[in-house]
Scaffold this active site. Sequence first.
Site, short mmCIF file in Angstrom:
data_model
loop_
_atom_site.label_atom_id
_atom_site.label_comp_id
_atom_site.label_asym_id
_atom_site.label_seq_id
_atom_site.Cartn_x
_atom_site.Cartn_y
_atom_site.Cartn_z
N GLY A 69 30.18 43.69 38.45
CA GLY A 69 31.53 43.18 38.32
C GLY A 69 31.93 42.28 39.47
N THR A 70 31.47 42.61 40.67
CA THR A 70 31.81 41.79 41.84
C THR A 70 31.26 40.38 41.69
OG1 THR A 70 31.96 43.67 43.35
CG2 THR A 70 31.45 41.53 44.33
N ASN A 149 42.54 50.08 39.32
CA ASN A 149 41.56 51.15 39.48
C ASN A 149 42.09 52.36 40.24
OD1 ASN A 149 41.37 48.94 41.51
ND2 ASN A 149 40.07 50.39 42.58
N GLN A 179 37.78 48.04 34.85
CA GLN A 179 38.33 49.36 34.56
C GLN A 179 38.93 49.44 33.15
OE1 GLN A 179 38.19 52.25 35.87
NE2 GLN A 179 37.36 51.79 37.89
N SER A 199 31.67 45.41 33.79
CA SER A 199 30.61 46.11 34.51
C SER A 199 30.14 47.29 33.67
CB SER A 199 31.11 46.60 35.87
OG SER A 199 30.08 47.26 36.58
N HIS A 201 28.48 50.15 34.65
CA HIS A 201 28.43 51.52 35.17
C HIS A 201 29.77 52.25 35.11
CE1 HIS A 201 30.25 51.39 39.33
NE2 HIS A 201 30.13 50.10 39.12
N THR A 240 15.48 35.58 36.36
CA THR A 240 14.92 36.39 35.28
C THR A 240 15.88 37.51 34.91
OG1 THR A 240 12.68 35.91 36.04
CG2 THR A 240 12.96 37.82 34.60
N CYS A 325 41.10 56.63 52.95
CA CYS A 325 41.54 56.88 54.33
C CYS A 325 40.50 56.43 55.34
CB CYS A 325 41.83 58.35 54.51
SG CYS A 325 43.32 58.89 53.67
#
Length: 379
Positions: A69-70, A149, A179, A199, A201, A240, A325
Amino acid sequence: MIYLDNAATTPVPRAVADAMYQVLTEQFGNPSSQYPMGVEMKAAVERWRAVIAGALGCKAEQLYFTSCGTESDNWAIQAALWQNRHRGKHIITTAVEHSAVLEPCRWLAQQGYEITYLKPGRDGNITVEQVAAALREDTALVSMMLVNNETGYVFPVRETAALLREKNSPALLHCDAVQGFMKVDCDPEGWGVDMMSLSAHKLGGPKGVGALYISERFRMRNPRPLLPGGGQERGLRSGTEATAQIAGFAKAVELRQEHYEEKLAHMAALKEYCRAKLLDMGGVVPVGSGTAPHILAVSLVGYPSGNIVTELGAQGICISAGSACHQGKASHVVSALGLDKKTAAGVIRISFSPDNTNEDVDALCAALKAHRDSRFPML
């Protein structure tokens, strides 16, 4: 293990792994080769492309495979700005996009682009009115995610596309639907979106493969290739093809399509069951009002989310900190919501798959209650 972090990644079903294994060990031909094994693999890639495109509601030739996705987000941004390089150097996006959009925008700001970041309300919403107020004659790109997300809020992508048409704006519209794909309504062709990133995954497919939808309107204008080279992906993304990952992507989509509406309803019911149980505990508040069926954000007010995630992880319960965090700093999404310090510190994200159960939620709530009852809140 109880896995409730499906917005981060998802387990790969055995059927997906088997499909990939067959390609890796038996159908391993290079799709560019001219002998029968290569020709057969080329045809297989096109069949898999058609499966995913069918789920997205577009033509197979409008879908281009990428590594993730990136990459799809970065390609869309670069292609849009190249296409509109003579139109202007203004970009509209949201303050709560994935880093795959925000980081390229920060880099572009150093190259002289002006970025307008739309900030959500406390409920997590971005409105089409905000886009309209920010739109300028020199706006080259609007990039808006479909589902946030962290909050699960569904953004007005369809309405934004209609706005750009109404204003006769030359700005191109990109949507990060990583998402949202196969979880909420997703119709780039019908809505009039120029590019949409996916994406594998996030829906039971393997890591290492994504896709970019490019509209017919944009494709006919000869968008800038991401990777010039051997001419794969119709000359726009050479290299490829990752045939095993593509096979896994298509198989994951096929599996998600089976009893699709039932799966969405199941996740939505789990989310509401979990929300009710958590709020009934006391000391837990909802974060945002996202309507995506698979993402629930709440805060154990005053209890650092990093500690919660670590302790529950040790018990085999996987969730994530809505505030990623780092030395006490909340994520950019949580910061944008304008929450008070104690609420922001306690944000956690619970995200569901069709395989989760009420028993998973019961175990999570019991663990969170035990954590809360055994510790003092952060002062």
